[in-house]
Design a protein around this motif. Sequence first.
Motif, short mmCIF file in Angstrom:
data_model
loop_
_atom_site.label_atom_id
_atom_site.label_comp_id
_atom_site.label_asym_id
_atom_site.label_seq_id
_atom_site.Cartn_x
_atom_site.Cartn_y
_atom_site.Cartn_z
N MET A 1 -22.45 133.18 75.49
CA MET A 1 -21.13 132.68 75.89
C MET A 1 -21.09 131.16 75.81
O MET A 1 -22.11 130.49 75.96
CB MET A 1 -20.79 133.14 77.31
CG MET A 1 -20.54 134.61 77.44
SD MET A 1 -19.98 135.03 79.13
CE MET A 1 -19.83 136.81 78.97
N GLN A 2 -19.89 130.63 75.59
CA GLN A 2 -19.68 129.20 75.51
C GLN A 2 -19.45 128.62 76.90
O GLN A 2 -18.81 129.24 77.73
CB GLN A 2 -18.48 128.87 74.61
CG GLN A 2 -18.67 129.34 73.18
CD GLN A 2 -19.88 128.70 72.54
OE1 GLN A 2 -20.03 127.47 72.56
NE2 GLN A 2 -20.75 129.51 71.97
N ARG B 1 -23.82 141.85 71.91
CA ARG B 1 -23.57 140.79 72.89
C ARG B 1 -23.99 139.44 72.30
O ARG B 1 -25.06 139.31 71.72
CB ARG B 1 -24.35 141.02 74.18
CG ARG B 1 -24.02 142.32 74.94
CD ARG B 1 -22.54 142.57 75.12
NE ARG B 1 -22.26 143.46 76.21
CZ ARG B 1 -22.24 144.78 76.13
NH1 ARG B 1 -22.48 145.38 74.97
NH2 ARG B 1 -21.95 145.53 77.19
N ALA B 2 -23.12 138.44 72.48
CA ALA B 2 -23.41 137.10 71.98
C ALA B 2 -23.46 136.12 73.14
O ALA B 2 -22.94 136.39 74.23
CB ALA B 2 -22.34 136.67 70.98
N GLU C 1 -22.52 139.95 82.43
CA GLU C 1 -21.35 139.77 81.56
C GLU C 1 -20.07 139.95 82.37
O GLU C 1 -19.11 139.17 82.23
CB GLU C 1 -21.40 140.77 80.41
CG GLU C 1 -20.26 140.62 79.42
CD GLU C 1 -20.34 141.66 78.31
OE1 GLU C 1 -20.06 141.33 77.16
OE2 GLU C 1 -20.69 142.82 78.61
N THR D 1 -16.97 133.48 73.50
CA THR D 1 -18.02 133.38 72.48
C THR D 1 -17.55 132.56 71.28
O THR D 1 -18.23 132.52 70.25
CB THR D 1 -18.45 134.78 72.00
OG1 THR D 1 -17.31 135.51 71.53
CG2 THR D 1 -19.12 135.56 73.13
N ASN E 1 -26.47 133.93 79.72
CA ASN E 1 -27.15 133.46 78.51
C ASN E 1 -28.66 133.48 78.67
O ASN E 1 -29.39 133.82 77.73
CB ASN E 1 -26.68 132.04 78.16
CG ASN E 1 -25.28 132.02 77.59
OD1 ASN E 1 -24.73 133.05 77.21
ND2 ASN E 1 -24.68 130.85 77.53
N ASP F 1 -11.64 136.33 72.22
CA ASP F 1 -13.05 136.02 72.04
C ASP F 1 -13.42 134.61 72.48
O ASP F 1 -14.45 134.07 72.07
CB ASP F 1 -13.47 136.21 70.58
CG ASP F 1 -12.83 135.17 69.65
OD1 ASP F 1 -11.83 134.54 70.06
OD2 ASP F 1 -13.33 135.00 68.53
#
Length: 204
Positions: A179-180, A176-177, A30, A90, A157, A87
């Motif tokens: 990421m784009q 945690r999500a 991250e 994400t 990811n 953000d």
Amino acid sequence: MRIVGFVILGLVIAVLVWAATGINAIPTKEENAGAAWAQVLNQYQRRAELVPNLVAVVKGAAEFEKSTLESVVEARSRVGSMQVPADILTNPEAMRSFDANQGALTSALSRLLVVVEQYPNLKATEGFQTLQAQLEGTENRIAVARRDFIEAVRSYNTELKTFPGVLWKNLLYQDRALMQQLEVEPAKMEVPMVDFGAGNSVEQ
């Protein structure tokens, strides 16, 4: 039977030790992605700061194509007025908007450099040559920064979706999500030739 039990126990311990070694992988990846994103922003900011000087130099050329210059100024304005949300990594919509605006500026600058080919006196000026070299160098650094960011996000990811990362996500990193990614490929500096037919409007 006892030997089989020891073997199974040994395998379980080995798996647990292996999984435990990845406990810090998610925050580490991250941080790497965040650092790569900061570099992307840094290079785009450097390019944005070059544009006003480039526009000022080009404006001095007699009969330079006004629409081309205006498209650069407009694209630079959109980039300058963008609010990058905290953000964004994400947030799919925010990332798409950011990348689309940067891609539009890349395209406008590419067209500007093609049009300049029709103005040898402008091309020959030291000021323009310096700015062009700086711009092309920045575009190269942007490409490298984008590549590094894409790889860092891919690694992060993947960690969230595969074992043992998915285990640690569910246990310790539930917030945690994914990421784009940067999805819009920016236009290259080498663009198709522009039609300089009689229909083009040229203004001073």
